[in-house]
Motif scaffolding. Sequence first.
Motif, short mmCIF file in Angstrom:
data_model
loop_
_atom_site.label_atom_id
_atom_site.label_comp_id
_atom_site.label_asym_id
_atom_site.label_seq_id
_atom_site.Cartn_x
_atom_site.Cartn_y
_atom_site.Cartn_z
N GLY A 194 -0.85 -5.26 -5.24
CA GLY A 194 -0.85 -3.57 -4.84
C GLY A 194 -0.05 -3.02 -5.54
O GLY A 194 1.18 -3.47 -6.23
N VAL A 248 0.76 -1.35 0.01
CA VAL A 248 -0.08 0.09 -0.10
C VAL A 248 0.66 1.31 -0.17
O VAL A 248 1.62 1.51 0.78
N SER A 250 -6.84 1.91 -1.76
CA SER A 250 -5.97 0.74 -2.21
C SER A 250 -5.80 -0.62 -1.02
O SER A 250 -5.75 -1.61 -1.39
#
Length: 329
Positions: A108, A28, A38
């Motif tokens: 991510g 993140v 996110s």
Amino acid sequence: QETWQYEDELGNRLGQKVTALDRVGIYVPGGLASYPSSVLMNAIPAKVAGVKEVIMVVPAPKGVLNPLVLAAAHLAKVDRVFTIGGAQAVAALAYGTETIPAVDKITGPGNKYVAAAKRAVFGQVGIDMIAGPSEVLVYAEGEAQDCADWLAMDLLSQAEHDRIAQAIFVTTSEKQLEEVAIEIEKALAELPKADIARDSLKNRGALILVKDREEGMAVINRVAPEHLELSVDNPDALLDSIRHAGAIFMGRHTPEAIGDYCAGPNHVLPTSGTARFSSPLGVYDFQKKSSIIYCSETGSKPLAQTADILAQHEDLEAHARSARYRYQS
């Protein structure tokens, strides 16, 4: 997805066993760009898939961590959070350290160093994708209901992300092209991140005039944008012509900004033209499949005969004999 099996008339069974990954790591951003959204977009599908343990890594510059990021991690039931970022965080997730456990897959977004690190560790672990800078392509046809200021702001909503973000406007109307260009300049005069947006438009932005809808669709499919907005009266009429896009926002009341936060589908999307062969992040990315094959005594005989013949032609005698035992016994 769920485990399934099919049985034929000879009693042979085929299927797939669907199993959630044991442990995943989610990266993140937490430096210049800190996005609690996110966290949700990565952790929620992992938990829905049944992943046993979700590990989150997030940088904390000067020891400061966005409280909204931690709140999102709590709501999404992230199991453990480590304040580490950059390529070293990816390496830690891939190989493990004394404190950070190794994971099975890393997902991510991150900067170019994070993307390069994910590319480097792929094979040791799974990854979702090599994500590039954010992109939007907005398509319109100069219809009466179009609002040039709306279209301009939709472009700027991506341009403000990053100095190398991409915002492209495609239209069949020269008048509309000029109006949108004017509205962009007006908005840049008062946007908080105008400097970033202006650099983005200069580096990778474009206003493209096409002769007709067919040429417009060709441009869209060539670019294969991460986000595609169809700002037209009847977006459904265009859908069959679009082959490559990460997410398609239908109609002028569906801005990409809604998709970033709360529309429903994931905002982790293929970028840099990879929508030609990849898909948005989803529950399926946190599951794996094992093939299930069962042969009955009767059903194995014709299959074994076929395998015997093919193995002989590939000069694999042990394969051939292994199959032969099943139909000659």
